[in-house]
Write a protein that holds these residues in place. Structure first.
Motif, PDB file in Angstrom:
ATOM      1  N   LYS A   7       0.835  -1.208   0.000  1.00 43.00           N
ATOM      2  CA  LYS A   7       0.000   0.000   0.000  1.00 43.00           C
ATOM      3  C   LYS A   7       0.866   1.252   0.000  1.00 43.00           C
ATOM      4  O   LYS A   7       0.621   2.206  -0.751  1.00 43.00           O
ATOM      5  CB  LYS A   7      -0.922  -0.015   1.210  1.00 43.00           C
ATOM      6  CG  LYS A   7      -1.759   1.247   1.381  1.00 43.00           C
ATOM      7  CD  LYS A   7      -2.534   1.190   2.689  1.00 43.00           C
ATOM      8  CE  LYS A   7      -3.255   2.494   2.964  1.00 43.00           C
ATOM      9  NZ  LYS A   7      -3.928   2.482   4.296  1.00 43.00           N
ATOM     10  N   HIS A   8       1.903   1.244   0.837  1.00 39.22           N
ATOM     11  CA  HIS A   8       2.781   2.417   0.937  1.00 39.22           C
ATOM     12  C   HIS A   8       3.520   2.658  -0.381  1.00 39.22           C
ATOM     13  O   HIS A   8       3.738   3.813  -0.785  1.00 39.22           O
ATOM     14  CB  HIS A   8       3.767   2.236   2.092  1.00 39.22           C
ATOM     15  CG  HIS A   8       3.118   2.256   3.432  1.00 39.22           C
ATOM     16  ND1 HIS A   8       3.805   2.022   4.607  1.00 39.22           N
ATOM     17  CD2 HIS A   8       1.826   2.470   3.802  1.00 39.22           C
ATOM     18  CE1 HIS A   8       2.977   2.097   5.625  1.00 39.22           C
ATOM     19  NE2 HIS A   8       1.778   2.366   5.173  1.00 39.22           N
ATOM     20  N   ALA A  18      -2.333   9.756  -0.436  1.00 43.52           N
ATOM     21  CA  ALA A  18      -1.815   9.589   0.924  1.00 43.52           C
ATOM     22  C   ALA A  18      -2.919   9.859   1.935  1.00 43.52           C
ATOM     23  O   ALA A  18      -3.931  10.495   1.622  1.00 43.52           O
ATOM     24  CB  ALA A  18      -0.656  10.556   1.144  1.00 43.52           C
ATOM     25  N   ASP A  19      -2.722   9.354   3.138  1.00 41.03           N
ATOM     26  CA  ASP A  19      -3.676   9.671   4.215  1.00 41.03           C
ATOM     27  C   ASP A  19      -3.602  11.162   4.551  1.00 41.03           C
ATOM     28  O   ASP A  19      -4.624  11.807   4.783  1.00 41.03           O
ATOM     29  CB  ASP A  19      -3.350   8.865   5.477  1.00 41.03           C
ATOM     30  CG  ASP A  19      -3.525   7.375   5.295  1.00 41.03           C
ATOM     31  OD1 ASP A  19      -4.273   6.969   4.378  1.00 41.03           O
ATOM     32  OD2 ASP A  19      -2.905   6.616   6.058  1.00 41.03           O
ATOM     33  N   LEU A  20      -2.383  11.683   4.598  1.00 41.49           N
ATOM     34  CA  LEU A  20      -2.148  13.067   5.000  1.00 41.49           C
ATOM     35  C   LEU A  20      -0.991  13.624   4.186  1.00 41.49           C
ATOM     36  O   LEU A  20       0.012  12.938   3.977  1.00 41.49           O
ATOM     37  CB  LEU A  20      -1.815  13.128   6.499  1.00 41.49           C
ATOM     38  CG  LEU A  20      -1.323  14.468   7.061  1.00 41.49           C
ATOM     39  CD1 LEU A  20      -2.444  15.512   7.019  1.00 41.49           C
ATOM     40  CD2 LEU A  20      -0.826  14.285   8.501  1.00 41.49           C
ATOM     41  N   CYS A  43       1.340   7.971   5.199  1.00 39.25           N
ATOM     42  CA  CYS A  43       0.365   6.880   5.115  1.00 39.25           C
ATOM     43  C   CYS A  43       0.559   5.956   6.313  1.00 39.25           C
ATOM     44  O   CYS A  43       1.682   5.500   6.565  1.00 39.25           O
ATOM     45  CB  CYS A  43       0.562   6.122   3.815  1.00 39.25           C
ATOM     46  SG  CYS A  43      -0.775   4.985   3.419  1.00 39.25           S
ATOM     47  N   ASP A  44      -0.496   5.738   7.081  1.00 32.82           N
ATOM     48  CA  ASP A  44      -0.431   4.858   8.267  1.00 32.82           C
ATOM     49  C   ASP A  44       0.687   5.281   9.222  1.00 32.82           C
ATOM     50  O   ASP A  44       1.379   4.437   9.811  1.00 32.82           O
ATOM     51  CB  ASP A  44      -0.237   3.403   7.845  1.00 32.82           C
ATOM     52  CG  ASP A  44      -1.379   2.889   6.983  1.00 32.82           C
ATOM     53  OD1 ASP A  44      -2.536   2.996   7.423  1.00 32.82           O
ATOM     54  OD2 ASP A  44      -1.099   2.415   5.869  1.00 32.82           O
ATOM     55  N   GLY A  55      -3.499  14.141  -1.058  1.00 34.53           N
ATOM     56  CA  GLY A  55      -3.901  13.280   0.047  1.00 34.53           C
ATOM     57  C   GLY A  55      -5.345  13.436   0.427  1.00 34.53           C
ATOM     58  O   GLY A  55      -6.026  14.393   0.023  1.00 34.53           O
ATOM     59  N   LYS A  56      -5.831  12.500   1.198  1.00 34.67           N
ATOM     60  CA  LYS A  56      -7.201  12.555   1.699  1.00 34.67           C
ATOM     61  C   LYS A  56      -7.362  13.743   2.655  1.00 34.67           C
ATOM     62  O   LYS A  56      -8.458  14.296   2.796  1.00 34.67           O
ATOM     63  CB  LYS A  56      -7.543  11.250   2.425  1.00 34.67           C
ATOM     64  CG  LYS A  56      -7.429  10.007   1.541  1.00 34.67           C
ATOM     65  CD  LYS A  56      -7.550   8.739   2.373  1.00 34.67           C
ATOM     66  CE  LYS A  56      -7.257   7.501   1.520  1.00 34.67           C
ATOM     67  NZ  LYS A  56      -7.237   6.259   2.338  1.00 34.67           N
ATOM     68  N   GLU A  57      -6.272  14.092   3.309  1.00 32.15           N
ATOM     69  CA  GLU A  57      -6.274  15.250   4.203  1.00 32.15           C
ATOM     70  C   GLU A  57      -5.050  16.097   3.890  1.00 32.15           C
ATOM     71  O   GLU A  57      -3.962  15.567   3.652  1.00 32.15           O
ATOM     72  CB  GLU A  57      -6.250  14.785   5.672  1.00 32.15           C
ATOM     73  CG  GLU A  57      -6.309  15.912   6.671  1.00 32.15           C
ATOM     74  CD  GLU A  57      -6.259  15.421   8.120  1.00 32.15           C
ATOM     75  OE1 GLU A  57      -6.103  16.265   9.010  1.00 32.15           O
ATOM     76  OE2 GLU A  57      -6.333  14.189   8.325  1.00 32.15           O
ATOM     77  N   LYS A 346      -0.066  11.794  13.623  1.00 33.95           N
ATOM     78  CA  LYS A 346      -1.235  12.407  14.251  1.00 33.95           C
ATOM     79  C   LYS A 346      -0.811  13.659  15.024  1.00 33.95           C
ATOM     80  O   LYS A 346       0.268  13.696  15.627  1.00 33.95           O
ATOM     81  CB  LYS A 346      -1.935  11.426  15.191  1.00 33.95           C
ATOM     82  CG  LYS A 346      -2.473  10.185  14.481  1.00 33.95           C
ATOM     83  CD  LYS A 346      -3.261   9.321  15.446  1.00 33.95           C
ATOM     84  CE  LYS A 346      -3.720   8.033  14.780  1.00 33.95           C
ATOM     85  NZ  LYS A 346      -4.541   8.248  13.588  1.00 33.95           N
TER      86      LYS A 346
END
Length: 577
Positions: A7-8, A18-20, A43-44, A55-57, A346
């Motif tokens: 995934k990465h 990417a997640d962020l 990511c993760d 990215g999603k965020e 985070k």
């Protein structure tokens, strides 16, 4: 794990979002010591790319500097007077996202149960808290500790991911003499390919050769340039310490050069909560280093990548693909204000405030298993110091140093018993055994506290953590000790038979159960009362008192068994015949 890596790779190759993504940041590159621009894709909780990403965020860094999370290479959490979960909060506020801690203090009080308590409490926070197993419990046979940790007792901990190896090996004589207790521990670490930390106070020349041959590769006890150069020349990592008592940065910083800097890192070792709140942690050391002339990116590299590499933490210490997303935002690399902190991708600190959603409260299953105070009843006579002559050994405090002097002085006596002299700053100091009800009370003479009345006492007394009390009279010393016994440990100021202020430390007599700001307020109040009694303001009175029992640091110390001479490595009589 393999699917996560797949995934990465897809995100790194821009085939998935990417997640962020952190945008508009000035990225501090600690590999090349330069500033880069670009997006940071996460990511993760892992960084998977630097460049241009979606990215999603999206997080807008607003042109601030993005700095890798700081790493404290050697710290005793217990010395802050906080539990690991509270220590993490104040550390993260200062951009410290990883620490390597030696739970030596709770180990000496509670053994394996103490280690379990620290590990479980640390797991509840969004911070990397790595453990080095305490090497010397007890430290020497010249004091009484609460527990024994032998090589066999380490085996259940060795496969835990947070355990990196063996903490500071303090008993050089045991290593040099091939004593089985320490050799078994060293051998166990070598078999597991784990790290071994040093504590080479006063060690030089051939003695250092012995130390390194044993597999010990770090030291935080160098206090001058000569010692620092010798350690670096032999291939050790030089840990430059700047804590509450031991402040070695100014003396050691001139040793750091472009040629040797990658073998240098910063540590706090022991720092009280009031200094953590007022000054900071590793961020404070970076500021001090810059003030003393070090280039900012050099100081940041030492506080991040160097520390990570020293301990083999290959995913920490840098902002690059494959590294954990631990970093903070600042708008100035010289004054280093900590604005926003990310841990594992985070936000844990935003606008210099903790994101409390990331700190869920959890009950510690080992808290009730920690041992309680077990002291044989005391009387005023417990503090008597008979002398056969009026000339005696006296501990002289060296401000802001763990070192002390052994002074031979004329003292006042009455009927062959020492009498404190406020005029000459010759006070009484006593160490009371509190683990096994032995009745041991070691009594001596100390200079430097400058108390004009009353007594100060603490159950934080390195490394066996018996009760240590300094005072102008036996009556107040007795009250101070008995009050701490009733409270299950702590720090206290007493005068004229009355308790003036107290900071209870019910977790093993070492740590508070309260939030860090409440503990800070209690300590500030306590220190204020100590100063009102005349205590010197040139050093921290309670932390200094807590180190006068540390027998593995030169020169004269005191334990529950009496005065200890480091150079003789034995107990000595207080009187000079």
């Amino acid at each position: 794990m393999e699917s996560l890596r797949t995934k990465h790779i897809l995100v790194a190759g821009k085939k998935e979002p990417a997640d962020l993504v952190i945008k508009h940041a000035q990225i501090v590159n600690v590999f090349t010591k330069e500033i880069l621009t670009g997006d940071v894709a996460i990511c993760d909780g892992k960084i998977v790319g630097i460049g241009q990403y979606e990215g999603k965020e999206i997080y807008d860094a607003k042109n601030q500097y993005l700095v890798p999370g700081l790493i404290d290479g050697h710290v005793h959490i217990e010395s802050s007077l906080l539990s690991p979960s509270e220590f993490a909060k104040i550390s993260l506020l200062h951009g410290v996202t990883s620490i390597i801690t030696d739970p030596h203090e709770i180990g000496n009080v509670a053994g394996s149960i103490g280690l379990d308590f620290m590990i479980e409490d640390a797991q509840s926070v969004p911070m990397n808290i790595f453990i080095m197993l305490p090497s010397c419990v007890p430290v020497t046979p010249f004091e009484t500790s609460g527990a024994v940790l032998d090589a066999q007792s380490f085996i259940p901990f060795l496969d835990r991911p947070e355990v990196l190896g063996l903490a500071e090996v303090m008993n050089y004589q045991a290593v040099a003499n091939n004593e089985k207790t320490i050799i078994d521990k060293l051998q166990l670490m070598h078999e597991k390919n784990m790290k071994i930390d040093g504590h080479a106070a006063g060690i030089q020349g051939d003695e250092l050769n012995v130390y390194l041959t044993a597999g010990i590769k770090t030291d935080h006890e160098a206090t001058n340039a000569q010692e620092a150069k010798e350690r670096l020349a032999l291939g050790m990592y030089l840990m430059i310490r700047e804590g509450t008592v031991a402040k070695d940065l100014e003396a050691l910083l001139p040793v750091v050069t472009p040629e040797n800097s990658r073998r240098c890192l910063f540590v706090t070792d022991d720092k009280l909560i009031d200094d953590l709140v007022a000054e900071g942690s590793i961020d404070h050391i970076i500021r001090q280093a810059i003030h003393l002339g070090m280039e900012p990116l050099q100081a940041i590299q030492m506080a991040t990548l160097n520390a990570a590499e020293c301990f083999g933490l290959s995913q920490l210490g840098a902002i690059a693909p494959g590294y954990q997303a631990d970093f903070f935002l600042t708008n100035d690399l010289t004054t280093l204000p900590i604005n926003t902190v990310f841990s594992n991708g985070k936000i844990v600190v935003e606008d210099a405030q903790l994101n409390l959603e990331q700190f869920p409260r959890q009950k510690n299953t080992y808290a009730q298993k920690l041992p309680k105070m077990d002291v044989k009843p005391l009387t005023v006579d417990s503090f008597a110091l008979p002398l056969c002559t009026e000339k005696a050994h006296m501990i002289e405090v060296i401000p802001n140093s763990l070192l002390t002097n052994d002074c031979l002085v004329e003292v006042d006596t009455k009927n062959g018993v020492f009498v404190p002299s406020i005029a000459n700053d010759q006070l009484k100091i006593a160490v009371i055994e509190r683990h096994h009800r032995t009745g041991n009370v070691g009594v001596g003479i100390v200079k430097g506290f400058q108390l004009k009345k009353g007594a100060l006492a603490t159950t934080v007394a390195h490394d066996s953590h018996n009760i240590v009390v300094v005072g102008t009279n036996d009556e107040d010393m007795l009250i101070a000790a008995n009050q701490l016994i009733k409270k299950g440990g702590g720090m206290i100021a007493v005068a004229d038979g009355q308790e003036l202020a107290c900071l209870p430390l019910p977790i093993g007599g070492l740590m508070s159960q309260e939030p860090f700001l409440a503990v800070n307020e209690q300590l500030v109040s306590l220190t204020k009362e100590a100063h009102a009694l005349g205590a010197s303001q040139s050093f921290d009175p309670f932390l200094t008192l807590s180190f006068l029992t540390l027998s593995v640091i030169p020169e004269l110390k005191i334990t529950d068994k009496g005065l200890f001479s480091f150079s003789k490595f034995s107990l000595i009589e207080p009187s000079i015949r």
